[in-house]
Design a protein around this motif. Structure first.
Motif, mmCIF file in Angstrom:
data_model
loop_
_atom_site.group_PDB
_atom_site.id
_atom_site.type_symbol
_atom_site.label_atom_id
_atom_site.label_comp_id
_atom_site.label_asym_id
_atom_site.label_seq_id
_atom_site.Cartn_x
_atom_site.Cartn_y
_atom_site.Cartn_z
ATOM 1 N N ASP A 25 30.100 37.438 36.991
ATOM 2 C CA ASP A 25 31.049 38.209 37.866
ATOM 3 C C ASP A 25 30.198 39.041 38.858
ATOM 4 O O ASP A 25 29.593 39.739 38.530
ATOM 5 C CB ASP A 25 32.076 39.244 37.365
ATOM 6 C CG ASP A 25 33.160 39.425 37.980
ATOM 7 O OD1 ASP A 25 33.016 39.903 39.099
ATOM 8 O OD2 ASP A 25 34.203 39.679 37.350
ATOM 9 N N ARG A 30 30.894 45.365 39.549
ATOM 10 C CA ARG A 30 31.103 44.450 38.132
ATOM 11 C C ARG A 30 29.761 43.970 37.583
ATOM 12 O O ARG A 30 29.323 44.573 36.788
ATOM 13 C CB ARG A 30 32.017 43.434 38.472
ATOM 14 C CG ARG A 30 33.507 44.113 38.456
ATOM 15 C CD ARG A 30 34.717 43.046 39.088
ATOM 16 N NE ARG A 30 35.039 42.356 37.989
ATOM 17 C CZ ARG A 30 36.061 42.301 37.470
ATOM 18 N NH1 ARG A 30 36.799 43.306 37.362
ATOM 19 N NH2 ARG A 30 36.668 41.463 36.467
ATOM 20 N N THR A 34 30.577 37.197 31.233
ATOM 21 C CA THR A 34 31.827 36.885 30.416
ATOM 22 C C THR A 34 31.546 35.683 29.585
ATOM 23 O O THR A 34 31.263 34.546 30.331
ATOM 24 C CB THR A 34 33.165 37.286 31.019
ATOM 25 O OG1 THR A 34 33.288 38.156 31.586
ATOM 26 C CG2 THR A 34 34.342 36.735 30.070
ATOM 27 N N TYR A 55 33.406 40.303 26.644
ATOM 28 C CA TYR A 55 32.756 40.919 28.012
ATOM 29 C C TYR A 55 31.424 41.540 27.711
ATOM 30 O O TYR A 55 31.261 42.482 26.621
ATOM 31 C CB TYR A 55 33.490 42.046 28.379
ATOM 32 C CG TYR A 55 35.077 41.380 28.881
ATOM 33 C CD1 TYR A 55 35.102 40.933 30.285
ATOM 34 C CD2 TYR A 55 36.120 41.532 28.033
ATOM 35 C CE1 TYR A 55 36.354 40.581 30.462
ATOM 36 C CE2 TYR A 55 37.369 40.735 28.378
ATOM 37 C CZ TYR A 55 37.491 40.356 29.865
ATOM 38 O OH TYR A 55 38.660 39.986 30.111
ATOM 39 N N GLU A 183 43.663 33.134 38.243
ATOM 40 C CA GLU A 183 42.028 32.766 38.129
ATOM 41 C C GLU A 183 41.938 31.399 38.539
ATOM 42 O O GLU A 183 41.936 30.452 37.726
ATOM 43 C CB GLU A 183 41.536 33.152 36.858
ATOM 44 C CG GLU A 183 41.453 34.583 36.601
ATOM 45 C CD GLU A 183 40.824 34.844 35.379
ATOM 46 O OE1 GLU A 183 40.491 34.138 34.608
ATOM 47 O OE2 GLU A 183 40.705 36.165 34.884
ATOM 48 N N GLU A 201 38.715 35.538 40.554
ATOM 49 C CA GLU A 201 39.824 36.388 39.769
ATOM 50 C C GLU A 201 40.560 37.234 40.983
ATOM 51 O O GLU A 201 39.934 38.060 41.751
ATOM 52 C CB GLU A 201 39.176 37.295 39.002
ATOM 53 C CG GLU A 201 40.241 37.935 38.196
ATOM 54 C CD GLU A 201 39.544 39.199 37.068
ATOM 55 O OE1 GLU A 201 39.215 38.748 36.049
ATOM 56 O OE2 GLU A 201 39.457 40.349 37.734
ATOM 57 N N ASN A 215 37.581 39.109 42.726
ATOM 58 C CA ASN A 215 36.161 38.984 42.233
ATOM 59 C C ASN A 215 35.763 37.584 42.007
ATOM 60 O O ASN A 215 36.232 36.786 41.190
ATOM 61 C CB ASN A 215 36.178 39.535 40.944
ATOM 62 C CG ASN A 215 36.572 41.089 41.011
ATOM 63 O OD1 ASN A 215 36.048 41.688 41.618
ATOM 64 N ND2 ASN A 215 37.661 41.413 40.358
ATOM 65 N N CYS A 217 33.197 34.411 40.795
ATOM 66 C CA CYS A 217 32.342 34.199 39.554
ATOM 67 C C CYS A 217 31.667 32.726 39.565
ATOM 68 O O CYS A 217 32.252 31.949 40.247
ATOM 69 C CB CYS A 217 33.149 34.543 38.359
ATOM 70 S SG CYS A 217 34.003 35.878 38.166
#
Length: 224
Positions: A25, A30, A34, A55, A183, A201, A215, A217
């Motif tokens: 992420d 952050r 994950t 997480y 997402e 996200e 966010n 990723c």
């Protein structure tokens, strides 16, 4: 969260799938990893879906925890595959976490799809029974989609989900009564079982953050 992410629903004719995902992420403050385990299976009575997000973070979240687990278990009930209502299913699910927030959901879903289920959209309407939270409007609307062979490319898939649900959030001087999470993911197949991909996200009033948050990723997925 990959939640449901739940974007494995390929219809009653789909074969069982289990996969493991690993995402990094890049969101502000952050920078953590994950890991997600997902499974989707069909039978004569409907379908079962589950996922668990693990997480790995050095920063504490709004619940005072850093590392943790979020999971969902969902069951679609459908005993009328050969009727005009074959695309409707009863739906039950349980969502939980190691930091104490959980809910049970009861409702129905309807699936739009093409002939071979390579493209589909599933819409859900549920009533939420919340534990450790409060909702003035305890309803949840969700959608899950997948487009395989995007732009005619057999190695490219676009999939994702959105959740819109009632949740009483207290921000001090401002209260909100709802939250949103989506997402979308883009996956590139690089080997028979391996995909590389990206996820964004997007959320509103989610996980202790007031207002909109986005966010990006990057990750990989191995399908068994």
């Amino acid at each position: 969260m990959i939640a449901a992410l739940a974007a494995l629903f390929l219809g009653q004719n789909a074969k069982a799938q289990t996969n493991v995902q690993l995402f990094y992420d890049f969101g502000k403050d952050r920078s953590y990893v994950t890991a997600t385990l997902e499974g989707f299976y069909t039978d004569k009575g409907g379908d079962t879906f589950f996922f668990s997000d693990f997480y790995f973070s050095n920063q504490k979240n709004v619940y005072g925890s850093s590392n943790g687990v979020y999971f969902e278990v969902e069951r679609g009930l459908n005993f009328w595959h050969d009727s005009a209502l074959k695309d409707f299913s009863a739906h039950i699910e349980y969502d939980g976490s190691t930091w104490g927030q959980s809910m049970a959901c009861l409702g129905a879903k309807y699936q739009f799809h093409n002939a071979d289920f390579s493209r589909f959209f599933t819409i859900y309407l549920m009533y939420d029974f919340m534990f450790g939270q409060k909702a003035s409007v305890p309803l949840k609307v969700s959608g899950v989609w997948a487009v395989n062979n995007l732009f005619g490319a057999k190695w490219l898939t676009f999939k994702g989900f959105f959740d819109f649900w009632g949740l009483d959030n207290n921000w001090g001087s401002t209260d909100t009564k709802w939250s949103f999470l989506s997402e979308p993911q883009l996956w590139f197949k690089v080997a028979e079982h391996l995909d590389l991909g990206a996820e964004v996200e997007c959320s509103v009033n989610f996980a202790g953050h007031q207002g909109f948050m986005c966010n990006p990723c990057l990750g990989a997925r191995w399908t068994f």
